[in-house]
Design a protein around this motif. Structure first.
Motif, mmCIF file in Angstrom:
data_model
loop_
_atom_site.group_PDB
_atom_site.id
_atom_site.type_symbol
_atom_site.label_atom_id
_atom_site.label_comp_id
_atom_site.label_asym_id
_atom_site.label_seq_id
_atom_site.Cartn_x
_atom_site.Cartn_y
_atom_site.Cartn_z
ATOM 1 N N LYS A 2 0.924 -1.329 -0.026
ATOM 2 C CA LYS A 2 0.006 -0.031 0.065
ATOM 3 C C LYS A 2 0.902 1.425 0.017
ATOM 4 O O LYS A 2 0.312 2.143 -0.647
ATOM 5 C CB LYS A 2 -1.003 0.125 1.058
ATOM 6 N N TRP A 115 -0.443 -5.702 -6.694
ATOM 7 C CA TRP A 115 -1.078 -5.987 -5.527
ATOM 8 C C TRP A 115 -2.313 -6.777 -5.683
ATOM 9 O O TRP A 115 -3.399 -6.419 -6.293
ATOM 10 C CB TRP A 115 -1.657 -4.657 -4.848
ATOM 11 N N PHE A 130 -7.203 -0.082 1.288
ATOM 12 C CA PHE A 130 -6.115 0.864 0.884
ATOM 13 C C PHE A 130 -6.605 2.140 1.464
ATOM 14 O O PHE A 130 -5.637 3.069 1.956
ATOM 15 C CB PHE A 130 -6.116 0.976 -0.520
#
Length: 314
Positions: A2, A115, A130
């Motif tokens: 992230k 991701w 996120f």
């Protein structure tokens, strides 16, 4: 991961967000939700969402129209798309840097930064996670519209929280998103409304689907049938779960005929079907996948593959 994504977002003044072709609520929810977060958090940046419009989902988010030169020097983020062939708007490759955010098995490892969380119910759930990280560490903001989009995406990919992918975290996130100001009833009404023509086609599907042991259901919708009911291939595909509650059913498949291909929608209550989809130019989740074929012989092979999968799962 992230943090790496946030650092890249901070590096670019232009960000273009893509998702897969023939978008579903999660594709638009994650794409639109992320755009709302970034616009609220970085008002000086230019944020765009691109791809073809899906008439049944324009209530969620409408796409931007941008020229090719906008991609020059831009960060491209692609949501909810397992492989490059399914990315809506092939100009994604013109971007300067590509980030993939997805919850499907990572078989096509495209992009500069990836991701993937196959445990997530949806990419909309990932985008909210996120956001929570960004809020804590970087002051990220989420608008009411962004919350509505993410909630709608989660609802779509969990089947209104009925599918097993709706985890405790999923329910927690959905509960938090409900604290934002949006009309939940209106969302559900828009998501699940059907036209009179589609309702009548639904009756046709229930009357004409085939069932074979050991638990395989299937139907083939020809262009002639869809013309008879005045429905499109995209609309017809929405009926994939019409006969899913039939006793004894383990897997089922919808074949939807188009002028140049046959759209395949695979679903399951146990046997893995994404490995079958992969054999026919497709992929997806173990219990919900899609593929594309071009001949009747291939559709017959898929049915036999499903029979074998059901037999092996006993």
């Amino acid at each position: 991961m992230k943090e790496q994504i946030i650092n890249k977002i901070k590096d670019y003044n232009k960000i273009i967000i893509h998702r897969h072709v023939r978008p579903d609520p999660d594709a638009l929810g994650s794409q639109g939700g992320l755009s709302e977060i970034l616009k609220a958090t970085f008002p000086d940046k230019s944020i765009y969402v691109v791809g073809e419009e899906e008439p049944s989902l324009t209530f969620m988010k409408q796409m931007d129209t941008i020229s090719d030169d906008v991609f020059k020097g831009a960060l491209v983020i692609i949501c909810d798309t397992a492989n490059q062939a399914r990315i809506s708007d092939e100009r994604f490759s013109k971007g300067d840097y590509i980030i993939k955010i997805d919850h499907h098995p990572n078989e096509d490892q495209y992009g500069n930064l990836i991701w993937v969380d196959t445990d997530a119910s949806s990419v909309s759930e990932m985008i909210y996670e996120f956001y929570l990280y960004g809020r804590e560490h970087h002051g990220f903001k989420l608008t009411d519209k962004g919350a509505e989009l993410l909630y709608t995406g989660i609802v779509g990919d969990t089947g209104r929280f009925l599918f097993p992918n709706a985890t405790e975290k999923t329910m927690k996130f959905a509960g938090e998103l409900r604290n934002y100001d949006f009309d939940l009833t209106a969302v559900y009404n828009e998501m699940y409304k059907v036209s009179l023509n589609l309702a009548r086609l639904n009756g046709y599907v229930l009357s004409h689907f085939q069932y074979i042991e050991p638990g395989v259901g299937y139907i083939y919708l020809t262009q002639e049938v869809m013309e008879q009911f005045n429905t499109t291939a995209s609309e017809s595909s929405l009926l994939v779960n019409t006969f899913s509650n039939v006793e004894g059913l383990k897997t089922w498949v919808f074949f939807v005929e188009e002028p140049d291909q046959i759209r395949v929608r695979l679903r399951s209550k146990g046997p893995v079907v994404n490995t079958i989809a992969a054999k026919y130019n497709g992929g997806g989740h173990p219990m919900a996948s899609g593929a594309t074929v071009h001949t009747i012989k291939e559709t017959e092979q898929i049915i036999q593959d499903l029979v074998s999968a059901c037999t092996d799962s006993k």
